[in-house]
Write an enzyme that holds these catalytic residues in place. Structure first.
Site, PDB file in Angstrom:
ATOM      1  N   ASN A   1      20.133 -13.145  32.488  1.00 15.38           N
ATOM      2  CA  ASN A   1      19.781 -14.484  33.192  1.00 15.38           C
ATOM      3  C   ASN A   1      18.558 -15.293  32.375  1.00 15.38           C
ATOM      4  OD1 ASN A   1      19.910 -16.783  35.233  1.00 15.38           O
ATOM      5  ND2 ASN A   1      17.711 -15.648  35.768  1.00 15.38           N
TER       6      ASN A   1
ATOM      7  N   TYR B   1      19.617 -26.320  23.176  1.00 18.99           N
ATOM      8  CA  TYR B   1      20.412 -25.713  24.290  1.00 18.99           C
ATOM      9  C   TYR B   1      22.088 -25.543  24.319  1.00 18.99           C
ATOM     10  CZ  TYR B   1      20.577 -24.190  29.332  1.00 18.99           C
ATOM     11  OH  TYR B   1      20.668 -23.625  30.603  1.00 18.99           O
TER      12      TYR B   1
END
Length: 246
Positions: free
Chosen positions: A86, A151
């Site tokens: 994560n 991103y």
């Protein structure tokens, strides 16, 4: 509605970036479902807060997902039934303004460390029953967006890694999937969502007309770690309110 308290009983689950936001929600839900949770984060105060909200089964490692010492610690686990990969970050700017430092930060944390953590996790997973690995992706792994070239690059890479790992590790009965949230209100996204123009753009792109919660994302992750998803590998659960369906 909730999963049963023994859904992950007798399973050891490691979660990176577990100190805040989505990672913390995943750690709390895995703990609630009976797992032995190892929570990894850099900030000890966050981990202590997490520990205070959980059962005695949850332990924590204070460490950086970019450090070789963490990979070695993972490799030496006696068994590992699940990983939620994560940890990650973002750098928002027009492409022509992205610095070398930003490029390196995104590539190293969002791609390289995710790869290295997963690579290390395979070792204890090989001796575990029905292991499952979940990469934290994003709706930006499927679409583009202004100011988010780095991103989007990193999350498209995670989607490719998920598929390749799933195919490669299937003979070892290791399942690999991803979860791709839309904008979720977390410490990382809250400043952006507090800007009226940005918040309006987000809502205009979500057919369900609501933001997701960290619990929504955790539910998808726990499903993929559990035996409820035994034939699911190489897939992505999009927790995006319909953003990528348009």
């Amino acid at each position: 509605m909730a999963f049963s308290n023994d859904l992950l009983k007798d399973k050891t689950i490691l979660i990176t970036g577990a100190g805040k936001g989505i990672g913390k929600a995943c750690a709390l839900l895995a703990d609630k479902c009976g797992a032995t949770v190892i929570a990894v984060a850099r900030t000890e105060s966050d981990l202590i807060d997490l520990k205070n909200e959980s059962s005695e089964r949850l332990s924590y490692w204070m460490g950086d997902v970019q450090d070789e010492s963490l990979y070695e610690k993972i490799r030496t686990l006696p068994s590992l039934h699940g990983l939620i990969n994560n940890a990650g970050t973002n750098r928002v700017a027009p492409m022509q303004e992205q610095s070398d430092e930003n490029i390196d930060d995104i590539l190293n944390l969002n791609i390289r460390s995710a790869y290295k953590v997963a690579q290390a996790a395979i070792i204890p997973m090989l001796s575990s029953d029905a292991p499952s690995l979940v990469h934290m992706s994003s709706q930006m792994g499927f679409v583009g967006s202004p100011g988010r070239t780095l991103y989007c690059l990193s999350k498209h890479a995670i989607e490719g890694l998920t598929k390749a790992m799933a195919v490669e590790l299937a003979p070892n009965n290791i399942r690999v999937n991803s979860v791709a949230p839309t904008f979720i209100k977390t410490p990382m996204t809250e400043p952006m969502l507090n800007e009226p123009a940005f918040a309006e753009m987000v809502m205009n792109n979500i057919p369900l007309q609501r933001l997701g919660s960290v619990e929504d994302v955790a539910n998808a992750c726990i499903f993929l770690l559990s035996e409820l998803s035994m034939t699911t590998t190489g897939s992505c659960i999009k927790v995006d309110g319909g953003w990528t369906a348009q």
